[in-house]
Motif scaffolding. Structure first.
Motif, PDB file in Angstrom:
ATOM      1  N   MET A   1      -5.898  -1.677  -0.041  1.00  0.00           N
ATOM      2  CA  MET A   1      -6.263  -0.430   0.924  1.00  0.00           C
ATOM      3  C   MET A   1      -7.431  -0.497   1.479  1.00  0.00           C
ATOM      4  O   MET A   1      -8.292  -0.562   1.162  1.00  0.00           O
ATOM      5  CB  MET A   1      -5.981   0.950   0.278  1.00  0.00           C
ATOM      6  N   LEU A   6      -7.490   5.058   3.822  1.00  0.00           N
ATOM      7  CA  LEU A   6      -7.820   6.011   3.014  1.00  0.00           C
ATOM      8  C   LEU A   6      -7.800   7.578   3.646  1.00  0.00           C
ATOM      9  O   LEU A   6      -7.478   8.540   3.060  1.00  0.00           O
ATOM     10  CB  LEU A   6      -9.210   5.848   2.390  1.00  0.00           C
ATOM     11  N   GLN A 150      -8.010   3.118  -6.816  1.00  0.00           N
ATOM     12  CA  GLN A 150      -6.897   2.745  -5.702  1.00  0.00           C
ATOM     13  C   GLN A 150      -5.594   2.472  -6.645  1.00  0.00           C
ATOM     14  O   GLN A 150      -4.380   2.642  -6.172  1.00  0.00           O
ATOM     15  CB  GLN A 150      -7.427   1.808  -4.908  1.00  0.00           C
TER      16      GLN A 150
END
Length: 181
Positions: A1, A6, A150
């Motif tokens: 990610m 985010l 994550q």
């Protein structure tokens, strides 16, 4: 990610109020400060956590400290050494205010800065020098924590409320203002 993922709209929709978002950012900041302190202690002692030390001065657990930041007051775990000679640069002993740490955390998380850029940022904000090895240890600790966060299990259902509106120009008290309907 990626850092920009985010802060995507989908991610931000999970927060129902500004206070929930503020609390979340405060938790991220708290974890990042603790990981930075651990990395700084690694650099100070010359070895990482769970490694053998040939030095007399070793790790000695954690102490609790209340700090005040932009996101409010929180309690952090500050790593200690046996000689009590470790003086954290981010949150110095006998001080409870963390000034400007938000900029450093945002730089570490969002910009993917190089070690030399982080070194300059710390020098600009805190007015002290930190070795590149210490910065490398600090950023690797924070990166490990980001990967763990994550990979955490997600909730099975997230509620999303979508609102739409149209904006009209309306004259009110001799002024033209925008009203959303």
């Amino acid at each position: 990610m990626k850092p920009e993922d985010l802060l995507s709209d989908d991610f931000l929709k999970q927060f129902k109020t500004g206070q929930q978002l503020n609390d979340f950012l405060g938790q991220i900041q708290k974890r990042a400060i603790e990981k930075m302190l651990e990395g700084q202690l690694d650099g100070y002692l010359g070895y990482g956590m769970n490694e053998q030390s040939k030095s007399i001065n070793t790790r000695n657990g954690y102490g609790k400290k209340k700090i005040k930041t932009h996101y409010g007051e929180s309690e952090i775990q500050v790593p200690r050494d046996r000689d009590a000679s470790f003086n954290p640069m981010i949150v110095p002993k006998r001080e409870s205010m963390v000034e400007g740490i938000e900029e450093v955390i945002v730089s570490l998380y969002a910009k993917g800065m190089s070690i030399s850029d982080i070194e300059e940022q710390i020098m600009d904000v805190y007015k002290f020098e930190v070795s590149t090895a210490t910065i490398s240890r600090i950023t690797s600790r924070v990166a490990e924590d980001i990967v763990a966060w994550q990979n955490r299990p997600l909730e099975p259902v997230y509620l999303i409320v979508r609102m739409d509106g149209i904006v009209f120009k309306i004259r009110e008290n001799s002024k033209v203002i925008n009203k959303t309907v």
